[in-house]
Design a protein around this motif. Structure first.
Motif, PDB file in Angstrom:
ATOM      1  N   ILE A  48      13.911  17.790  -0.291  1.00 24.55           N
ATOM      2  CA  ILE A  48      14.353  16.700  -1.159  1.00 24.55           C
ATOM      3  C   ILE A  48      14.452  15.401  -0.368  1.00 24.55           C
ATOM      4  N   VAL A  49      14.937  15.479   0.854  1.00 27.00           N
ATOM      5  CA  VAL A  49      15.067  14.280   1.688  1.00 27.00           C
ATOM      6  C   VAL A  49      13.700  13.666   1.961  1.00 27.00           C
ATOM      7  N   ILE A  50      12.724  14.490   2.316  1.00 28.67           N
ATOM      8  CA  ILE A  50      11.399  13.947   2.610  1.00 28.67           C
ATOM      9  C   ILE A  50      10.726  13.441   1.335  1.00 28.67           C
ATOM     10  N   THR A  51      11.048  14.052   0.193  1.00 32.52           N
ATOM     11  CA  THR A  51      10.535  13.538  -1.080  1.00 32.52           C
ATOM     12  C   THR A  51      11.094  12.151  -1.364  1.00 32.52           C
ATOM     13  N   ALA A  52      12.378  11.957  -1.069  1.00 31.10           N
ATOM     14  CA  ALA A  52      13.009  10.646  -1.264  1.00 31.10           C
ATOM     15  C   ALA A  52      12.355   9.584  -0.390  1.00 31.10           C
ATOM     16  N   LEU A  53      11.881   9.967   0.773  1.00 36.74           N
ATOM     17  CA  LEU A  53      11.192   9.025   1.657  1.00 36.74           C
ATOM     18  C   LEU A  53       9.733   8.826   1.238  1.00 36.74           C
ATOM     19  N   PHE A  54       9.152   9.866   0.635  1.00 38.38           N
ATOM     20  CA  PHE A  54       7.748   9.832   0.258  1.00 38.38           C
ATOM     21  C   PHE A  54       7.493   8.845  -0.887  1.00 38.38           C
ATOM     22  N   VAL A  55       8.402   8.775  -1.841  1.00 34.01           N
ATOM     23  CA  VAL A  55       8.193   7.916  -3.013  1.00 34.01           C
ATOM     24  C   VAL A  55       8.012   6.454  -2.619  1.00 34.01           C
ATOM     25  N   PRO A  56       8.935   5.838  -1.873  1.00 36.20           N
ATOM     26  CA  PRO A  56       8.704   4.435  -1.496  1.00 36.20           C
ATOM     27  C   PRO A  56       7.498   4.248  -0.582  1.00 36.20           C
ATOM     28  N   LEU A  57       7.169   5.280   0.200  1.00 32.63           N
ATOM     29  CA  LEU A  57       6.001   5.189   1.066  1.00 32.63           C
ATOM     30  C   LEU A  57       4.719   5.108   0.234  1.00 32.63           C
ATOM     31  N   VAL A  58       4.636   5.932  -0.819  1.00 31.90           N
ATOM     32  CA  VAL A  58       3.478   5.887  -1.713  1.00 31.90           C
ATOM     33  C   VAL A  58       3.393   4.537  -2.419  1.00 31.90           C
ATOM     34  N   LEU A  59       4.524   4.037  -2.886  1.00 30.50           N
ATOM     35  CA  LEU A  59       4.523   2.736  -3.553  1.00 30.50           C
ATOM     36  C   LEU A  59       4.099   1.624  -2.602  1.00 30.50           C
ATOM     37  N   ALA A  60       4.560   1.692  -1.355  1.00 27.63           N
ATOM     38  CA  ALA A  60       4.178   0.675  -0.374  1.00 27.63           C
ATOM     39  C   ALA A  60       2.694   0.733  -0.052  1.00 27.63           C
ATOM     40  N   SER A  61       2.145   1.945   0.111  1.00 27.64           N
ATOM     41  CA  SER A  61       0.727   2.072   0.427  1.00 27.64           C
ATOM     42  C   SER A  61      -0.136   1.646  -0.754  1.00 27.64           C
ATOM     43  N   THR A  62       0.324   1.946  -1.981  1.00 27.87           N
ATOM     44  CA  THR A  62      -0.407   1.526  -3.175  1.00 27.87           C
ATOM     45  C   THR A  62      -0.404   0.012  -3.299  1.00 27.87           C
ATOM     46  N   ALA A  63       0.752  -0.604  -3.062  1.00 33.04           N
ATOM     47  CA  ALA A  63       0.846  -2.062  -3.107  1.00 33.04           C
ATOM     48  C   ALA A  63      -0.031  -2.695  -2.025  1.00 33.04           C
ATOM     49  N   ALA A  64      -0.073  -2.074  -0.847  1.00 34.91           N
ATOM     50  CA  ALA A  64      -0.907  -2.601   0.242  1.00 34.91           C
ATOM     51  C   ALA A  64      -2.386  -2.514  -0.123  1.00 34.91           C
ATOM     52  N   LEU A  65      -2.793  -1.403  -0.762  1.00 30.25           N
ATOM     53  CA  LEU A  65      -4.181  -1.269  -1.201  1.00 30.25           C
ATOM     54  C   LEU A  65      -4.542  -2.360  -2.203  1.00 30.25           C
ATOM     55  N   TRP A  66      -3.631  -2.616  -3.146  1.00 30.73           N
ATOM     56  CA  TRP A  66      -3.890  -3.659  -4.134  1.00 30.73           C
ATOM     57  C   TRP A  66      -3.983  -5.025  -3.470  1.00 30.73           C
TER      58      TRP A  66
END
Length: 202
Positions: A48-66
């Motif tokens: 659960i802890v790593i999932t909590a860290l994964f969500v903002p990481l995915v959003l940041a990488s998606t925003a960076a791609l855009w």
């Protein structure tokens, strides 16, 4: 996200932004899988802890791609949304099952969209991959049907793995099994691409 002027970026950077969060999730899980942490009086397992860290990481990488490329594919956008929703539910409810369901829903949704396109006589897959795979219309329709059934198979397999096997097995399946299955699928389409490739037909 609104469209911005499309720009070319180095292939390695695009790949790093797309695959980096998955790799970091896997490494983080290996490090935290046997740990538990208390926050606000609630005990959270390492997953659960790593999932909590994964969500903002995915959003940041998606925003960076855009920001870097000026565009996002529908697949990237849908994935980011579902990661946020189901990852957030897993953390909020302290229940890893929601996050494990996410691949099932992603692949089921993609399969439904592709089948809908085939029903209309169109290949939505061509809209995404036509630059990388120049095929004639018949080839795209065949590939789209195969891809839709492939997504159905991935959705069913994900359900079988997360419901019937350990969390560690599911993490390994998600990190390595799904990419390998995708590679094998496209490798198996070599004859189709040769028969329907536009380059081969001049």
């Amino acid at each position: 996200m609104p469209d911005r002027p499309e720009r070319a970026v180095p292939g390695w950077l695009k790949t790093a932004l797309e695959l980096g969060p998955v790799v970091l999730f896997f490494l983080g899980y290996l490090y935290l899988k046997d740990e538990s942490y208390a926050f606000g009086g609630t005990e959270y397992e390492g997953f659960i802890v790593i999932t909590a860290l994964f969500v903002p990481l995915v959003l940041a990488s998606t925003a960076a791609l855009w920001w870097l490329t000026g565009r996002l594919s529908q697949m990237q956008l849908v994935t980011a949304i579902l990661v946020t929703v189901f990852g957030g539910l897993s953390v909020w409810l302290n229940d890893e099952r929601f996050f494990k369901m996410k691949p099932t829903l992603i692949y089921a949704l993609f399969a439904a969209v592709l089948f809908f396109g085939v029903w209309r006589g169109r290949s939505y897959l061509a809209m995404v991959l036509s630059e990388a795979l120049p095929l004639d219309h018949a080839g795209w329709m065949i590939l789209t049907r195969r891809m839709a059934w492939f997504f159905v198979g991935l959705a069913v397999t994900n359900e079988l793995v997360w419901r019937g096997m350990s969390t560690e097995t599911w993490v390994n399946f998600k990190t390595f099994g799904l990419p390998v299955a995708m590679f094998i699928f496209f490798f198996a389409q070599a004859r189709l691409m040769k028969a329907h490739g536009l380059d081969d037909k001049g």
